[in-house]
Design an enzyme around this catalytic site. Structure first.
Site, short mmCIF file in Angstrom:
data_model
loop_
_atom_site.label_atom_id
_atom_site.label_comp_id
_atom_site.label_asym_id
_atom_site.label_seq_id
_atom_site.Cartn_x
_atom_site.Cartn_y
_atom_site.Cartn_z
N GLY A 49 32.49 41.47 22.82
CA GLY A 49 32.51 40.44 23.85
C GLY A 49 33.77 39.61 23.89
N GLY A 86 35.72 46.32 23.22
CA GLY A 86 35.94 47.35 24.23
C GLY A 86 36.89 46.83 25.28
N ARG A 99 32.95 44.47 39.90
CA ARG A 99 32.78 43.26 39.09
C ARG A 99 32.88 41.97 39.90
NH1 ARG A 99 35.64 41.58 35.65
NH2 ARG A 99 34.07 40.79 34.19
N CYS A 128 31.19 48.88 53.75
CA CYS A 128 30.41 48.17 54.76
C CYS A 128 29.58 47.06 54.12
CB CYS A 128 29.51 49.16 55.50
SG CYS A 128 30.44 50.38 56.45
N TYR A 173 35.20 48.52 32.50
CA TYR A 173 34.02 48.60 33.36
C TYR A 173 34.30 49.01 34.80
CZ TYR A 173 32.20 46.28 29.28
OH TYR A 173 31.88 45.98 27.99
#
Length: 467
Positions: free
Chosen positions: A277, A321, A363, A394, A424
């Site tokens: 994190g 990560g 995101r 759209c 991500y």
């Protein structure tokens, strides 16, 4: 007469967030937002020794550009800061971004690997990654998945429910092997992050609650189950965290449970995982800590708590990560439309539409995430204009960059690059509106290598049984 505060008080001007100020040079990069080899050369963005415009000429847009040198440097920085001989292991969180090439880089840099699905395990094994150095996460692992993990020799499986403990014991017994197990616990810590990525408060799907007593019960069941070897406790408090204060509270509670297990069950667990994190800089308002500083602070926290509890320090691990791959990648788009929209009160918002969007970066829509961007193919002497970069899907919420200053002469055909998209974005990419997922192009020392190719329409039709 010119107002001394400039653009912000000009008639019809929009004000962005307070932290976003007009740049002195709209062509310059903000170094902390980009990979270490990224630079501007006469206005052209160059990454890994290659001009982005040249990459686009060969590979089109949208495209993810992965700076191999930067990725390896960040992986190495975590490995060296959290050194094995100091009692730490570093597991790269594959969910951030994983392909066979990245799995090999991680192995070569001496890190272990965390996966959280059968698909991620498949990629790791295909890359030849040592299964003993793989950790397997997931809140709903099936019996076939667990059997496969045990048979492959996965080094540790992080259990997340009582049902999974039973499944894993059954899988290990069926295979005639032993599964090494960590118990994921929730420490009741609310990390300062988006609701959907805060993972240590009580009201969420992951782990066993320490407060309710479920965590101790889970440890007891693992210890008593056939075919399971209890390694220790696992805690993860959330994502995009910039300081160690949340880890301090979580470590205190998890180590208290660690000590209680020793006292009440007579079991000394050899390991503990404090999760990942660790945040990165998406904009100038973000101030992430360096791995070396994190290592110092987290080591002190664990040392102090263990001393207070009178227990030996377990072997520790972390799971970065985003902090490794996030800044190592940028996404390049081609501008298709620039539209000035007059709002109530006469203010004007400039919409820059590009050839990607929420299918390659969800995101912003999902987490209200902030991003930056830059004109990537030329220098401009035009004044900066507060702009919003949007996609071609759209959806009104198809926004990539909510607010950024871009040159007023930005035009169709220009290239815009968005930094910090390694974590991500490709992992969560979709075929919404039947979009084709972009390629990932690794660059290093002037050489470009496609590590994930662009999808084709044949790929889309391959699963359409009516085609």
């Amino acid at each position: 007469m010119t107002h001394e505060a400039g653009w912000a008080h000009a008639p019809g001007a929009l004000r962005g967030p307070s932290w976003l100020q007009p740049p002195g040079d709209a062509n310059a990069l903000v170094p902390q937002l980009w990979s270490s080899t990224a630079r501007k050369v006469h206005g052209d963005l160059v990454v890994g020794g290659i001009a982005v415009a040249d990459l686009v000429a060969n590979h089109n847009t949208p495209a993810y550009v992965l700076d191999e040198t930067d990725f390896r440097r960040r992986a190495r920085a975590f490995r060296e800061a959290f050194a094995a001989d100091a009692g730490w292991d570093v597991y790269y969180a594959g969910k951030a971004f994983l392909c066979t090439t990245v799995a090999r880089w991680i192995a070569e840099e001496g890190l272990s690997l965390d996966v959280c699905s059968s698909g991620e395990l498949t990629v790791a094994l295909r890359a030849g990654f040592d299964p003993a150095r793989i950790g397997y996460h997931g809140n709903n692992k099936t019996l076939p998945e667990l059997r496969r993990a045990v048979a492959a020799g996965v080094g540790r499986i992080i259990v997340d429910s009582f049902a999974e403990i039973e499944r894993l014991s059954s899988a290990a017994s069926d295979i005639g092997s032993t599964a090494r197990v960590m118990v994921r616990v929730t420490a009741g810590v609310e990390a300062h992050t988006h609701e959907y990525i805060a993972t240590a408060h009580e009201d969420q799907k992951f782990g066993f609650s320490i407060t309710s007593g479920d965590a101790l019960d889970a440890v007891r069941r693992v210890h008593e189950a056939d075919g399971l070897e209890l390694l220790g406790l696992h805690s993860h408090i959330g994502s995009q965290i910039f300081d160690s204060s949340g880890f301090e509270v979580a470590a205190r509670r998890v180590l208290a449970l660690h000590a209680r297990v020793s006292d009440e069950l007579g079991v000394t667990m050899p390991e503990m995982d404090l999760g990942g994190g660790f945040g990165i800089a998406y904009t100038t308002q973000d101030d992430p800590s360096e791995p070396a500083q994190l290592a110092i602070e987290m080591s002190k926290i664990v040392e102090h708590e263990c001393r207070s509890l009178g227990v030996a320090e377990p072997r520790l691990s972390i799971e970065p990560g985003r902090a490794i791959v996030g800044p190592s990648m940028c996404t390049v788009y081609t501008v298709g439309t620039v539209k000035a929209v007059t709002l109530d009160g006469g203010a004007v918002r400039t919409y820059v539409s590009v050839d990607g969007g929420m299918s390659d970066n969800i995101r912003t829509a999902l987490y209200d995430a902030d991003y930056s961007c830059t004109l990537a193919n030329r220098a401009s002497e035009a004044p900066p204009v507060l702009s919003r970069v949007v996609g071609k899907h759209c959806e009104a919420g198809d926004i990539i960059v909510k607010d950024e200053f871009l040159p007023a002469d930005l035009a169709p055909g220009d290239l815009v690059a968005v930094p910090g998209t390694g974590a991500y974005c490709r992992s969560m990419a979709s075929n919404y509106n039947h979009a084709l997922r972009p390629p990932v192009i690794a660059v290093r020392d002037g050489v470009a290598t496609v590590v994930l190719r662009r999808e084709t329409e044949d790929d889309l039709l391959a699963t359409d049984v009516g085609a």
